[in-house]
Design an enzyme around this catalytic site. Sequence first.
Site, PDB file in Angstrom:
ATOM      1  N   GLU A  23       0.838  -1.199   0.000  1.00  0.00           N
ATOM      2  CA  GLU A  23       0.000   0.000   0.000  1.00  0.00           C
ATOM      3  C   GLU A  23       0.870   1.245   0.000  1.00  0.00           C
ATOM      4  O   GLU A  23       0.522   2.252  -0.636  1.00  0.00           O
ATOM      5  CB  GLU A  23      -0.901   0.019   1.237  1.00  0.00           C
ATOM      6  CG  GLU A  23      -1.958  -1.059   1.241  1.00  0.00           C
ATOM      7  CD  GLU A  23      -2.816  -0.970   2.479  1.00  0.00           C
ATOM      8  OE1 GLU A  23      -3.978  -0.553   2.348  1.00  0.00           O
ATOM      9  OE2 GLU A  23      -2.322  -1.312   3.576  1.00  0.00           O
ATOM     10  N   TYR A  55     -13.854  26.749  -1.575  1.00  0.00           N
ATOM     11  CA  TYR A  55     -13.786  25.295  -1.709  1.00  0.00           C
ATOM     12  C   TYR A  55     -12.707  24.846  -2.683  1.00  0.00           C
ATOM     13  O   TYR A  55     -12.243  23.713  -2.612  1.00  0.00           O
ATOM     14  CB  TYR A  55     -15.142  24.668  -2.044  1.00  0.00           C
ATOM     15  CG  TYR A  55     -15.966  25.369  -3.082  1.00  0.00           C
ATOM     16  CD1 TYR A  55     -15.699  25.215  -4.430  1.00  0.00           C
ATOM     17  CD2 TYR A  55     -17.027  26.178  -2.709  1.00  0.00           C
ATOM     18  CE1 TYR A  55     -16.464  25.866  -5.383  1.00  0.00           C
ATOM     19  CE2 TYR A  55     -17.798  26.821  -3.654  1.00  0.00           C
ATOM     20  CZ  TYR A  55     -17.509  26.660  -5.003  1.00  0.00           C
ATOM     21  OH  TYR A  55     -18.263  27.292  -5.944  1.00  0.00           O
ATOM     22  N   GLU A  75      -8.338   6.356   9.809  1.00  0.00           N
ATOM     23  CA  GLU A  75      -8.818   7.147  10.936  1.00  0.00           C
ATOM     24  C   GLU A  75      -7.886   8.332  11.192  1.00  0.00           C
ATOM     25  O   GLU A  75      -8.336   9.451  11.456  1.00  0.00           O
ATOM     26  CB  GLU A  75      -8.925   6.279  12.201  1.00  0.00           C
ATOM     27  CG  GLU A  75     -10.017   5.240  12.163  1.00  0.00           C
ATOM     28  CD  GLU A  75      -9.656   3.932  11.460  1.00  0.00           C
ATOM     29  OE1 GLU A  75     -10.419   2.960  11.598  1.00  0.00           O
ATOM     30  OE2 GLU A  75      -8.604   3.871  10.768  1.00  0.00           O
ATOM     31  N   LYS A 100     -11.858   4.186   1.147  1.00  0.00           N
ATOM     32  CA  LYS A 100     -10.705   3.419   0.670  1.00  0.00           C
ATOM     33  C   LYS A 100     -11.245   2.225  -0.125  1.00  0.00           C
ATOM     34  O   LYS A 100     -11.258   1.090   0.349  1.00  0.00           O
ATOM     35  CB  LYS A 100      -9.849   2.967   1.864  1.00  0.00           C
ATOM     36  CG  LYS A 100      -8.534   2.349   1.490  1.00  0.00           C
ATOM     37  CD  LYS A 100      -7.713   2.040   2.738  1.00  0.00           C
ATOM     38  CE  LYS A 100      -6.387   1.418   2.363  1.00  0.00           C
ATOM     39  NZ  LYS A 100      -5.568   1.123   3.554  1.00  0.00           N
TER      40      LYS A 100
END
Length: 121
Positions: A23, A55, A75, A100
């Site tokens: 990853e 934004y 998290e 994810k």
Amino acid sequence: MDTDLITLSGLRVHGRHGVFDHERESGQDFIIDVALAADTAQAAATDDLKYTVDYGTLADTLADIVAGEPVNLIETLADRLAQACLADSRVHRAKVTVHKPQAPIAQQFSDVSITIERSRT
């Protein structure tokens, strides 16, 4: 004080977050959704961007975080994104979802995500 909701949905950014070496090496796309509680009354009354959250700038800031320093957990990533949202003094509360969809799971699935909500204390 009015509380309005500014949302940015589906921000797709390539990052290298995760606990596994593969990853970190090849990375994967993360999808970010944010909802910001802010008072936009003055912006509406004056039609002036300086009284609200830009934004475009927000998207760039969030993308830099996702593409930046890797973390093990989504998290942790979500918390960093929420803190970046709260760095704008006009934001009272930030709700952040990190998706994810290519998580390393052996079973068939469509998405893994974490949603956190942080407020200015």
